[in-house]
Design a protein around this motif. Sequence first.
Motif, PDB file in Angstrom:
ATOM      1  N   VAL A   1       0.895  -1.157   0.000  1.00 15.16           N
ATOM      2  CA  VAL A   1       0.000   0.000   0.000  1.00 15.16           C
ATOM      3  C   VAL A   1       0.929   1.201   0.000  1.00 15.16           C
ATOM      4  O   VAL A   1       1.867   1.275   0.797  1.00 15.16           O
ATOM      5  N   GLU A   2       0.705   2.129  -0.923  1.00 14.87           N
ATOM      6  CA  GLU A   2       1.570   3.301  -1.036  1.00 14.87           C
ATOM      7  C   GLU A   2       0.785   4.561  -0.709  1.00 14.87           C
ATOM      8  O   GLU A   2      -0.315   4.762  -1.205  1.00 14.87           O
ATOM      9  N   VAL A   3       1.369   5.405   0.143  1.00 15.63           N
ATOM     10  CA  VAL A   3       0.787   6.699   0.482  1.00 15.63           C
ATOM     11  C   VAL A   3       1.643   7.750  -0.223  1.00 15.63           C
ATOM     12  O   VAL A   3       2.821   7.887   0.061  1.00 15.63           O
ATOM     13  N   HIS A   4       1.046   8.475  -1.178  1.00 19.53           N
ATOM     14  CA  HIS A   4       1.759   9.453  -2.006  1.00 19.53           C
ATOM     15  C   HIS A   4       1.545  10.877  -1.490  1.00 19.53           C
ATOM     16  O   HIS A   4       0.527  11.169  -0.884  1.00 19.53           O
ATOM     17  N   GLN A   5       2.497  11.755  -1.779  1.00 19.76           N
ATOM     18  CA  GLN A   5       2.435  13.197  -1.548  1.00 19.76           C
ATOM     19  C   GLN A   5       2.704  13.606  -0.108  1.00 19.76           C
ATOM     20  O   GLN A   5       2.329  14.686   0.308  1.00 19.76           O
ATOM     21  N   GLY A   6       3.362  12.785   0.618  1.00 18.47           N
ATOM     22  CA  GLY A   6       3.756  13.172   1.963  1.00 18.47           C
ATOM     23  C   GLY A   6       5.039  13.977   1.929  1.00 18.47           C
ATOM     24  O   GLY A   6       5.641  14.188   0.874  1.00 18.47           O
ATOM     25  N   ARG A   7       5.474  14.434   3.056  1.00 19.28           N
ATOM     26  CA  ARG A   7       6.704  15.220   3.155  1.00 19.28           C
ATOM     27  C   ARG A   7       7.902  14.439   2.632  1.00 19.28           C
ATOM     28  O   ARG A   7       8.827  14.989   2.049  1.00 19.28           O
ATOM     29  N   ASN A   8       7.863  13.121   2.817  1.00 24.23           N
ATOM     30  CA  ASN A   8       8.966  12.274   2.370  1.00 24.23           C
ATOM     31  C   ASN A   8       8.663  11.576   1.041  1.00 24.23           C
ATOM     32  O   ASN A   8       9.252  10.557   0.738  1.00 24.23           O
ATOM     33  N   GLY A   9       7.751  12.118   0.255  1.00 19.96           N
ATOM     34  CA  GLY A   9       7.403  11.490  -1.022  1.00 19.96           C
ATOM     35  C   GLY A   9       6.409  10.361  -0.810  1.00 19.96           C
ATOM     36  O   GLY A   9       5.384  10.538  -0.188  1.00 19.96           O
ATOM     37  N   THR A  10       6.747   9.176  -1.302  1.00 16.24           N
ATOM     38  CA  THR A  10       5.880   8.009  -1.185  1.00 16.24           C
ATOM     39  C   THR A  10       6.357   7.113  -0.052  1.00 16.24           C
ATOM     40  O   THR A  10       7.543   6.825   0.060  1.00 16.24           O
ATOM     41  N   VAL A  11       5.409   6.685   0.771  1.00 12.09           N
ATOM     42  CA  VAL A  11       5.700   5.759   1.865  1.00 12.09           C
ATOM     43  C   VAL A  11       4.962   4.466   1.574  1.00 12.09           C
ATOM     44  O   VAL A  11       3.776   4.487   1.259  1.00 12.09           O
ATOM     45  N   GLY A  12       5.668   3.343   1.651  1.00 11.33           N
ATOM     46  CA  GLY A  12       5.059   2.043   1.381  1.00 11.33           C
ATOM     47  C   GLY A  12       4.839   1.249   2.646  1.00 11.33           C
ATOM     48  O   GLY A  12       5.644   1.293   3.578  1.00 11.33           O
ATOM     49  N   ILE A  13       3.737   0.512   2.663  1.00  7.34           N
ATOM     50  CA  ILE A  13       3.411  -0.387   3.767  1.00  7.34           C
ATOM     51  C   ILE A  13       3.152  -1.757   3.147  1.00  7.34           C
ATOM     52  O   ILE A  13       2.309  -1.892   2.263  1.00  7.34           O
ATOM     53  N   SER A  14       3.862  -2.766   3.590  1.00 11.63           N
ATOM     54  CA  SER A  14       3.680  -4.112   3.064  1.00 11.63           C
ATOM     55  C   SER A  14       2.284  -4.624   3.405  1.00 11.63           C
ATOM     56  O   SER A  14       1.804  -4.461   4.527  1.00 11.63           O
ATOM     57  N   LEU A  15       1.612  -5.234   2.417  1.00 10.60           N
ATOM     58  CA  LEU A  15       0.297  -5.808   2.685  1.00 10.60           C
ATOM     59  C   LEU A  15       0.383  -6.897   3.747  1.00 10.60           C
ATOM     60  O   LEU A  15      -0.560  -7.113   4.491  1.00 10.60           O
ATOM     61  N   ASP A  16       1.534  -7.574   3.848  1.00 13.41           N
ATOM     62  CA  ASP A  16       1.716  -8.586   4.886  1.00 13.41           C
ATOM     63  C   ASP A  16       1.733  -7.967   6.284  1.00 13.41           C
ATOM     64  O   ASP A  16       1.385  -8.630   7.256  1.00 13.41           O
ATOM     65  N   ASP A  17       2.138  -6.691   6.385  1.00 14.81           N
ATOM     66  CA  ASP A  17       2.190  -6.008   7.678  1.00 14.81           C
ATOM     67  C   ASP A  17       0.877  -5.340   8.046  1.00 14.81           C
ATOM     68  O   ASP A  17       0.707  -4.877   9.168  1.00 14.81           O
ATOM     69  N   LEU A  18      -0.043  -5.271   7.091  1.00 16.81           N
ATOM     70  CA  LEU A  18      -1.323  -4.626   7.325  1.00 16.81           C
ATOM     71  C   LEU A  18      -2.180  -5.530   8.206  1.00 16.81           C
ATOM     72  O   LEU A  18      -2.484  -6.659   7.842  1.00 16.81           O
ATOM     73  N   VAL A  19      -2.533  -5.031   9.381  1.00 17.14           N
ATOM     74  CA  VAL A  19      -3.296  -5.829  10.339  1.00 17.14           C
ATOM     75  C   VAL A  19      -4.787  -5.659  10.127  1.00 17.14           C
ATOM     76  O   VAL A  19      -5.543  -6.619  10.130  1.00 17.14           O
ATOM     77  N   ASP A  20      -5.243  -4.426   9.910  1.00 17.85           N
ATOM     78  CA  ASP A  20      -6.669  -4.174   9.747  1.00 17.85           C
ATOM     79  C   ASP A  20      -6.883  -2.797   9.141  1.00 17.85           C
ATOM     80  O   ASP A  20      -5.995  -1.948   9.178  1.00 17.85           O
ATOM     81  N   LEU A  21      -8.032  -2.609   8.559  1.00 14.28           N
ATOM     82  CA  LEU A  21      -8.496  -1.314   8.088  1.00 14.28           C
ATOM     83  C   LEU A  21      -9.881  -1.121   8.668  1.00 14.28           C
ATOM     84  O   LEU A  21     -10.699  -2.031   8.621  1.00 14.28           O
ATOM     85  N   CYS A  22     -10.130   0.045   9.217  1.00 14.68           N
ATOM     86  CA  CYS A  22     -11.440   0.319   9.799  1.00 14.68           C
ATOM     87  C   CYS A  22     -12.079   1.494   9.096  1.00 14.68           C
ATOM     88  O   CYS A  22     -11.415   2.455   8.743  1.00 14.68           O
ATOM     89  N   LYS A  23     -13.357   1.384   8.915  1.00 12.10           N
ATOM     90  CA  LYS A  23     -14.116   2.409   8.211  1.00 12.10           C
ATOM     91  C   LYS A  23     -14.745   3.343   9.237  1.00 12.10           C
ATOM     92  O   LYS A  23     -15.590   2.932  10.009  1.00 12.10           O
ATOM     93  N   ASP A  24     -14.292   4.593   9.247  1.00 15.84           N
ATOM     94  CA  ASP A  24     -14.850   5.589  10.164  1.00 15.84           C
ATOM     95  C   ASP A  24     -15.789   6.536   9.442  1.00 15.84           C
ATOM     96  O   ASP A  24     -16.752   7.006   9.992  1.00 15.84           O
ATOM     97  N   LEU A  25     -15.466   6.868   8.207  1.00 16.97           N
ATOM     98  CA  LEU A  25     -16.257   7.823   7.442  1.00 16.97           C
ATOM     99  C   LEU A  25     -16.773   7.149   6.185  1.00 16.97           C
ATOM    100  O   LEU A  25     -16.106   6.304   5.613  1.00 16.97           O
ATOM    101  N   GLN A  26     -17.931   7.523   5.757  1.00 14.45           N
ATOM    102  CA  GLN A  26     -18.532   6.958   4.555  1.00 14.45           C
ATOM    103  C   GLN A  26     -18.086   7.752   3.335  1.00 14.45           C
ATOM    104  O   GLN A  26     -18.190   8.968   3.311  1.00 14.45           O
ATOM    105  N   SER A  27     -17.601   7.097   2.317  1.00 16.06           N
ATOM    106  CA  SER A  27     -17.190   7.751   1.091  1.00 16.06           C
ATOM    107  C   SER A  27     -18.149   7.362  -0.026  1.00 16.06           C
ATOM    108  O   SER A  27     -18.393   6.195  -0.259  1.00 16.06           O
ATOM    109  N   SER A  28     -18.639   8.351  -0.746  1.00 13.40           N
ATOM    110  CA  SER A  28     -19.563   8.082  -1.848  1.00 13.40           C
ATOM    111  C   SER A  28     -18.854   7.376  -2.994  1.00 13.40           C
ATOM    112  O   SER A  28     -19.498   6.771  -3.843  1.00 13.40           O
ATOM    113  N   GLU A  29     -17.498   7.399  -3.043  1.00 12.42           N
ATOM    114  CA  GLU A  29     -16.750   6.721  -4.086  1.00 12.42           C
ATOM    115  C   GLU A  29     -17.038   5.239  -4.130  1.00 12.42           C
ATOM    116  O   GLU A  29     -17.035   4.618  -5.168  1.00 12.42           O
ATOM    117  N   PHE A  30     -17.258   4.633  -2.972  1.00  7.70           N
ATOM    118  CA  PHE A  30     -17.398   3.187  -2.899  1.00  7.70           C
ATOM    119  C   PHE A  30     -18.826   2.696  -2.962  1.00  7.70           C
ATOM    120  O   PHE A  30     -19.093   1.530  -2.814  1.00  7.70           O
TER     121      PHE A  30
END
Length: 95
Positions: free
Chosen positions: A65-94
Amino acid sequence: GAGRVEEEGTDRESILHQDISCLDDVWLRRWSHVLEKDGITCTKIATNGKPYERRIHVDSRNMMVEVHQGRNGTVGISLDDLVDLCKDLQSSEFK
């Protein structure tokens, strides 16, 4: 219930544990393409309370998973290290 996470008094829905059997292949292919090529916009709220716009991409070939446009450019997070994702806000995109 299943797929719900309780943390410090909050009750959030876990995205990784959702039943996706109702989603068809067309929807899955479309969102896989969007997440890989275009990414989606999100807002990071910094510890100083200021909002910062970011783009989230999923690189399925490198399992990142890559997070773009941060102060340090792109930051990557391995999908193997991803423990969970929680939905707090509703996005009309989905919808």
